[in-house]
Design an enzyme around this catalytic site. Sequence first.
Site, short mmCIF file in Angstrom:
data_model
loop_
_atom_site.label_atom_id
_atom_site.label_comp_id
_atom_site.label_asym_id
_atom_site.label_seq_id
_atom_site.Cartn_x
_atom_site.Cartn_y
_atom_site.Cartn_z
N GLY A 164 -10.64 0.36 0.89
CA GLY A 164 -10.36 1.49 0.98
C GLY A 164 -10.52 2.39 0.39
O GLY A 164 -11.19 1.88 -0.81
N ILE A 166 -9.05 4.66 -1.75
CA ILE A 166 -9.10 3.90 -3.81
C ILE A 166 -9.60 3.22 -4.55
O ILE A 166 -9.56 3.35 -5.91
CB ILE A 166 -7.23 4.19 -3.59
CG1 ILE A 166 -6.50 5.11 -2.94
CG2 ILE A 166 -6.88 3.96 -5.01
CD1 ILE A 166 -5.05 5.17 -2.32
N PRO A 189 -13.54 -4.85 8.74
CA PRO A 189 -14.69 -4.90 7.97
C PRO A 189 -15.99 -4.68 8.64
O PRO A 189 -17.09 -4.09 8.19
CB PRO A 189 -15.09 -6.73 8.01
CG PRO A 189 -14.15 -7.11 8.63
CD PRO A 189 -12.96 -6.04 8.68
N ARG A 257 1.91 -1.97 -2.35
CA ARG A 257 2.95 -1.95 -2.22
C ARG A 257 3.45 -2.86 -3.33
O ARG A 257 2.74 -4.35 -2.46
CB ARG A 257 2.98 -1.94 -0.71
CG ARG A 257 2.90 -0.30 -0.36
CD ARG A 257 4.16 0.55 -0.67
NE ARG A 257 4.20 2.07 0.33
CZ ARG A 257 3.52 3.07 -0.51
NH1 ARG A 257 2.76 2.53 -1.48
NH2 ARG A 257 3.26 4.08 0.20
N HIS A 306 6.13 3.34 -10.52
CA HIS A 306 4.95 3.72 -8.39
C HIS A 306 4.85 5.30 -9.45
O HIS A 306 4.64 5.69 -8.66
CB HIS A 306 6.89 3.95 -7.97
CG HIS A 306 5.07 3.96 -6.25
ND1 HIS A 306 6.40 3.69 -5.36
CD2 HIS A 306 4.55 5.21 -6.51
CE1 HIS A 306 5.07 3.60 -4.69
NE2 HIS A 306 3.90 4.08 -4.60
O1 LIG Z 1 2.57 5.09 -2.97
C1 LIG Z 1 2.53 6.67 -3.46
C2 LIG Z 1 1.54 6.83 -1.48
O2 LIG Z 1 1.55 6.03 -0.58
O3 LIG Z 1 1.44 7.61 -1.73
#
Ligand SMILES: O=CC(=O)O
Length: 350
Positions: A164, A166, A189, A257, A306
């Site tokens: 995606g 990121i 896809p 995650r 995180h």
């Molecule tokens: O992990 C961070 C978010 O989902 O913003």
Amino acid sequence: MTMTKRKVVVTRQLIDEAQILLDAKREELEVVQWQSEKPCDRSWLLDNAKDATGILVMLSDKVDEELLEAAGSQLKAIASFSVGTDHVDRDALRKRKIRLGYTPTCLTDAVADLTIMLILMAQRRGGESIAKVMKGEWPQMPWHPLLMTGPQIRGSTVGFLGFGRIAQASLQRLLPFGIKRVIYLTSKPGQLAKEDHFGLIKDCAIPIEPAQSADRLAKESDVVVVGCALTSSTKHLVSTDFFNKMKKLAVIVNIARGPVIDTDALVKALDEEQIFGAGLDVIENEPNIQADHPILKQPRCVLVPHIGSATIETREQMAMESVKNLLAGLTGEPMVNEVELSSVTETPKY
Ligand SMILES: O=CC(=O)O
């Protein structure tokens, strides 16, 4: 005639302008806000949700049947201060026609930057090197040709588990390092052409190919980047089987995650030198990682708490967008970013 104010619940103190925007609405809204820096108590949230029209939550707040029942049928909107929405029961919202706002766009740069940091830390043994210097061990390890050597990023094949926004922004940053090839696995896809966020899929100087299977992605990558959403089909997608197929000099990075990677399997893979290293922004059972956790005994694993989106600019923007989404949810106006909940949520398959 006095009008009853609509109630909104906000599970954290917000930053500067976002707090000002929220405070400016206090004449028309009853704002109930958790006052501490720590995550809000579940019991506080359940008690205060009663009669709320909107709730602004963090990723540590579960939005489930229990919370929605506690709130009542007047609840119109949830605004999540996050890109991930695995803490939200989407079907429960859809059933009640409650809208869901989130912040998927403004954190892309920050998380992609951290992805590069973790790849380099894992390949170049950043965590291990710093730990040795901090422990005063440098005098016992003078410079020599093989000291702290690791694999080089130039020439790497990078495998994206989840491709995606990121992941694509990370790829954009990786290209100048001279990576040679990209393979990816995505749950959508058919939609990639539409979700070519930076024009790279259409037009890239190096090959970008679907991996077809997790096995192939594991086998062929020098760097694996985990960037997929957490669903029932991605939980422990990376486990012993996956690690056993990885190259011995490959590294894995998780900016998605924690539960996508089976932590016990990762510890074993690192212990047995099945892979070279790991860079983690997230881990199963975070934040409850005590100093004696087995992952912390792995010198080739760098773990940060995180912090993917933790730049000042990004967190300010996430706060602003969350408040805007909350307010839009109350009035029926368009949110900055809203999750499409109108159809039955299918678990994406990998
Ligand atoms: O992990 C961070 C978010 O989902 O913003």
